[in-house]
Design a protein around this motif. Structure first.
Motif, PDB file in Angstrom:
ATOM      1  N   TYR A  69      -5.383   1.899   3.506  1.00 20.41           N
ATOM      2  CA  TYR A  69      -5.897   1.232   2.780  1.00 20.41           C
ATOM      3  C   TYR A  69      -5.298   0.858   1.824  1.00 20.41           C
ATOM      4  O   TYR A  69      -4.734   1.258   1.378  1.00 20.41           O
ATOM      5  N   TYR A  70      -5.904  -0.460   1.319  1.00 18.70           N
ATOM      6  CA  TYR A  70      -5.521  -1.388  -0.437  1.00 18.70           C
ATOM      7  C   TYR A  70      -6.428  -0.799  -1.429  1.00 18.70           C
ATOM      8  O   TYR A  70      -7.344  -1.216  -1.154  1.00 18.70           O
ATOM      9  N   ILE A  71      -5.843  -0.433  -2.021  1.00 19.29           N
ATOM     10  CA  ILE A  71      -6.859  -0.292  -3.650  1.00 19.29           C
ATOM     11  C   ILE A  71      -6.667  -1.688  -4.723  1.00 19.29           C
ATOM     12  O   ILE A  71      -5.589  -1.703  -5.341  1.00 19.29           O
ATOM     13  N   ALA A  97     -12.406  -1.514  -9.108  1.00 19.43           N
ATOM     14  CA  ALA A  97     -11.161  -1.330  -8.118  1.00 19.43           C
ATOM     15  C   ALA A  97     -12.204  -1.072  -7.034  1.00 19.43           C
ATOM     16  O   ALA A  97     -12.537  -0.582  -6.526  1.00 19.43           O
ATOM     17  N   ILE A  98     -11.670  -1.874  -6.015  1.00 19.03           N
ATOM     18  CA  ILE A  98     -12.590  -1.499  -3.891  1.00 19.03           C
ATOM     19  C   ILE A  98     -11.153  -1.703  -3.550  1.00 19.03           C
ATOM     20  O   ILE A  98      -9.925  -2.072  -3.232  1.00 19.03           O
ATOM     21  N   ILE A  99     -11.512  -0.304  -2.493  1.00 16.58           N
ATOM     22  CA  ILE A  99     -10.952  -0.074  -1.343  1.00 16.58           C
ATOM     23  C   ILE A  99     -11.055  -0.374  -0.120  1.00 16.58           C
ATOM     24  O   ILE A  99     -12.686  -0.533  -0.204  1.00 16.58           O
ATOM     25  N   MET A 100     -10.111  -1.153   0.542  1.00 16.82           N
ATOM     26  CA  MET A 100     -10.158  -1.934   1.852  1.00 16.82           C
ATOM     27  C   MET A 100      -9.463  -1.873   2.685  1.00 16.82           C
ATOM     28  O   MET A 100      -8.285  -0.910   2.006  1.00 16.82           O
ATOM     29  N   ALA A 101      -9.535  -2.169   4.653  1.00 19.69           N
ATOM     30  CA  ALA A 101      -8.377  -1.871   4.558  1.00 19.69           C
ATOM     31  C   ALA A 101      -7.591  -2.428   4.558  1.00 19.69           C
ATOM     32  O   ALA A 101      -7.712  -3.604   4.290  1.00 19.69           O
ATOM     33  N   LEU A 114      -5.455   7.545  -8.497  1.00 17.57           N
ATOM     34  CA  LEU A 114      -4.969   7.980  -7.017  1.00 17.57           C
ATOM     35  C   LEU A 114      -4.027   6.457  -6.613  1.00 17.57           C
ATOM     36  O   LEU A 114      -2.680   6.642  -5.522  1.00 17.57           O
ATOM     37  N   SER A 115      -3.297   5.864  -7.785  1.00 18.98           N
ATOM     38  CA  SER A 115      -1.792   4.904  -7.666  1.00 18.98           C
ATOM     39  C   SER A 115      -0.741   5.730  -7.776  1.00 18.98           C
ATOM     40  O   SER A 115       0.351   5.175  -7.446  1.00 18.98           O
ATOM     41  N   PHE A 116      -0.558   7.321  -8.101  1.00 19.28           N
ATOM     42  CA  PHE A 116      -0.202   8.388  -8.316  1.00 19.28           C
ATOM     43  C   PHE A 116       0.950   8.468  -7.115  1.00 19.28           C
ATOM     44  O   PHE A 116       2.045   9.470  -7.137  1.00 19.28           O
ATOM     45  N   PHE A 117      -0.294   8.478  -6.163  1.00 17.44           N
ATOM     46  CA  PHE A 117      -0.684   9.619  -4.897  1.00 17.44           C
ATOM     47  C   PHE A 117       0.734   8.665  -3.861  1.00 17.44           C
ATOM     48  O   PHE A 117       0.694   7.997  -3.364  1.00 17.44           O
ATOM     49  N   ASN A 118       1.970   9.069  -4.349  1.00 15.64           N
ATOM     50  CA  ASN A 118       2.773   8.244  -3.197  1.00 15.64           C
ATOM     51  C   ASN A 118       4.093   8.482  -2.694  1.00 15.64           C
ATOM     52  O   ASN A 118       5.525   8.584  -2.701  1.00 15.64           O
ATOM     53  N   LYS A 140       2.569  -2.497  -0.385  1.00 16.92           N
ATOM     54  CA  LYS A 140       1.738  -2.966  -1.808  1.00 16.92           C
ATOM     55  C   LYS A 140       1.166  -2.134  -3.031  1.00 16.92           C
ATOM     56  O   LYS A 140       0.586  -2.490  -3.228  1.00 16.92           O
ATOM     57  N   MET A 141       1.496  -0.535  -3.238  1.00 17.43           N
ATOM     58  CA  MET A 141       0.800   0.431  -4.191  1.00 17.43           C
ATOM     59  C   MET A 141       1.067  -0.503  -5.683  1.00 17.43           C
ATOM     60  O   MET A 141       2.828  -0.579  -6.184  1.00 17.43           O
ATOM     61  N   LEU A 142       0.323  -0.674  -6.558  1.00 25.99           N
ATOM     62  CA  LEU A 142       0.509  -1.726  -7.199  1.00 25.99           C
ATOM     63  C   LEU A 142       0.512   0.139  -8.676  1.00 25.99           C
ATOM     64  O   LEU A 142       0.243   1.530  -8.166  1.00 25.99           O
ATOM     65  N   SER A 143       1.035  -0.364  -9.850  1.00 21.89           N
ATOM     66  CA  SER A 143       1.320   0.679 -10.659  1.00 21.89           C
ATOM     67  C   SER A 143      -0.502   0.481 -11.753  1.00 21.89           C
ATOM     68  O   SER A 143      -1.158  -0.039 -11.490  1.00 21.89           O
ATOM     69  N   TRP A 144      -0.394   1.684 -12.345  1.00 22.75           N
ATOM     70  CA  TRP A 144      -1.187   2.134 -12.410  1.00 22.75           C
ATOM     71  C   TRP A 144      -2.290   1.482 -13.553  1.00 22.75           C
ATOM     72  O   TRP A 144      -3.393   1.312 -14.411  1.00 22.75           O
ATOM     73  N   ARG A 145      -1.155   0.655 -14.638  1.00 15.54           N
ATOM     74  CA  ARG A 145      -1.626  -0.161 -14.943  1.00 15.54           C
ATOM     75  C   ARG A 145      -2.967  -1.281 -15.197  1.00 15.54           C
ATOM     76  O   ARG A 145      -2.906  -1.914 -15.465  1.00 15.54           O
ATOM     77  N   ASN A 146      -2.644  -1.945 -13.398  1.00 14.75           N
ATOM     78  CA  ASN A 146      -3.194  -2.458 -13.143  1.00 14.75           C
ATOM     79  C   ASN A 146      -4.746  -2.830 -12.902  1.00 14.75           C
ATOM     80  O   ASN A 146      -5.015  -3.541 -12.948  1.00 14.75           O
TER      81      ASN A 146
END
Length: 485
Positions: free
Chosen positions: A9-11, A18-22, A49-53, A114-120
């Motif tokens: 998935y990608y957020i 925010a949109i969760i997609m394939a 969710l962005s913190f779960f890496n 492509k994990m983005l920072s929570w600030r995005n």
């Protein structure tokens, strides 16, 4: 316990939500997910969710508390609900609901490029009601419509050969803008992608911006090209392969009889360099026999790098010179192939996807109103855009240069300007009064229910009725079918 946001998935940050997609298209063969799905979630959930890496849960919760300040018990409850949950889940937040797909959070450590920072995901206001994406999420650049083969079933508009006239510096700017907009995928196609003189430079720019296009080719590749692909770090490649019977390919693709051995060498080279390969086969009258399928199967069945074999039936084109009845493989032929695939699919390490037209046709003929109104939505001008080789932007790959569907020009406008242009917005929000009275849509009481968000499939309408009849009902409209009976 280590926990990751699912790498399938990608957020995407998208102005107030925010949109969760394939994460990718055409590559999700290990876990069966719907590549066209999307769910809208509250920005606060996206931040979490962005913190779960892939780190330990306690470390993640500690970081979320420091940066966002959410109660520990609430966080643990949120994680407990989502972790390894195999169904869609609705979660309430500040009076609104977020919807999460199956297995949003999974145990284990997974690499997320492509994990983005929570600030995005910080916004002044929250908007969970808007459905059309505020910025494009998927972009395809067509570098040419020039091919190595001349497939007799080709769906593309090749009435005029067009090479890429977009300056390469401008292409780089487009890619950089797409990255800044957090576009999910930026794909490139032809014609034949490898006949574009700057294909290698283009791949390097895309990869530098964390885009990994889904490449497809019919061109026999030399080892120097394959080594470049390997050095560029491509994730995979699709090889179009309709048969390995030389005479059949000669009449279908208009190639010489040496083509079959050349494309076999290409596949073996890709395997040698351990580049994952997706095989795509198109069934037509000229290469739609059991012998054609067996010729492919016997060659690829033991090749380690094959990841999937997808078999499709040649579709109807609005641009082909050959009548479709001279292209289309009969249902009986497709059924015979499906039966053969069923007999051998468990003997290979990769999945095989084959059509079953009788079932599909029966569903189309018996489509009820409730089925029609719950159909999938069209991504064109909703979440995706298509850039033509001359810089014009259309809403759909198969609509090409039809003026009605051109929404801008990348040589003159930015992606943002095109996406928010009056042409793009008015096309998406087509008004009922603008539909000619000769169309059932003009007076249909379900116009908004039908058109809002989902849109109709313009390419199928045009294939059926012609370019000047774009305003007619969707070809699967149940009311049209009832009236015709």
């Amino acid at each position: 316990m280590k926990i990751s946001f699912n790498p399938l998935y990608y957020i995407k940050p998208d102005k107030g939500r925010a949109i969760i997609m394939a994460a990718q298209l055409g590559r999700n063969t290990e876990l069966h997910i719907n590549e066209t799905f999307e769910t809208i979630i509250h920005p606060l959930h996206a931040m979490i969710l962005s913190f779960f890496n892939g780190r330990e849960l306690e470390d993640v919760i500690h970081d979320i508390q420091i940066n966002i300040g959410i109660d520990e018990s609430l966080l643990k409850h949120f994680v407990r609900d989502l972790l390894n949950c195999n169904t869609y889940l609705r979660v309430r937040c500040n009076g609104s609901f977020s919807v999460f797909p199956p297995n949003t959070l999974i145990t284990g450590a997974y690499n997320r490029e492509k994990m983005l920072s929570w600030r995005n995901y910080i916004y002044e206001t929250v908007d969970l009601g808007m459905r059309r994406h505020y910025t494009p999420s998927s972009i395809t650049l067509m570098v040419n419509n020039i091919c190595y083969t001349q497939c007799h079933y080709c769906y593309a508009d090749k009435r005029q050969k067009v090479s890429c006239t977009i300056p390469f510096e401008r292409i780089k700017e487009i890619i950089q803008e797409a990255s800044s907009l957090h576009v999910r995928t930026f794909d490139v196609i032809g014609g034949e992608f490898f006949l574009y003189d700057k294909w290698y430079e283009l791949l390097k720019v895309l990869h530098a911006n964390n885009f990994h296009p889904y490449l497809s080719t019919k061109l026999p590749l030399h080892e120097t090209t394959v080594t470049k692909l390997k050095n560029a770090g491509i994730q995979d490649i699709q090889v179009s392969l309709d048969s390995l019977i030389g005479g059949h390919l000669a009449t279908s693709l208009f190639v010489d009889e040496s083509y079959a051995s050349k494309i076999q060498k290409t596949i073996l080279l890709l395997d040698k360099y351990k580049i994952p390969i997706y095989i795509h086969t198109v069934l037509s009258q000229r290469t739609g026999s059991i012998e054609d399928i067996k010729s492919i199967y016997n060659f690829i069945k033991d090749i380690p790098s094959i990841k999937e074999w997808k078999i499709d039936k040649a579709g109807k084109s609005m641009y082909a010179n050959t009548p479709y009845e001279d292209i289309e493989i009969p249902d009986e032929g497709v059924e015979n192939i499906a039966m053969f695939i069923d007999s051998i699919k468990d003997d290979v390490a990769f999945p095989i996807r084959a059509p079953r037209p009788k079932v599909a046709n029966q569903l189309a003929e018996n489509m009820k109103a409730e089925d029609f109104f719950t159909r999938g939505l069209c991504s064109g001008n909703y979440s995706s855009m298509f850039i033509l080789p001359d810089g014009k932007v259309t809403m759909c790959e198969e609509l090409y240069w039809i003026p009605k569907f051109i929404i801008g020009n990348i040589k003159e406008q930015s992606l943002t300007e095109i996406w928010n242009s009056q042409k793009a917005l008015s096309l998406f929000n087509t008004k009922q009064e603008d539909i000619p009275a000769s169309s059932l849509c003009h007076s249909c009481s379900d116009f908004l229910k039908c058109r809002s968000v989902k849109q109709v499939c313009y390419k199928e309408i045009i294939k059926q009725y012609g370019q000047d009849k774009w305003y007619l009902p969707d070809v699967n409209c149940p009311y049209t079918n009832m009236k015709s009976k």
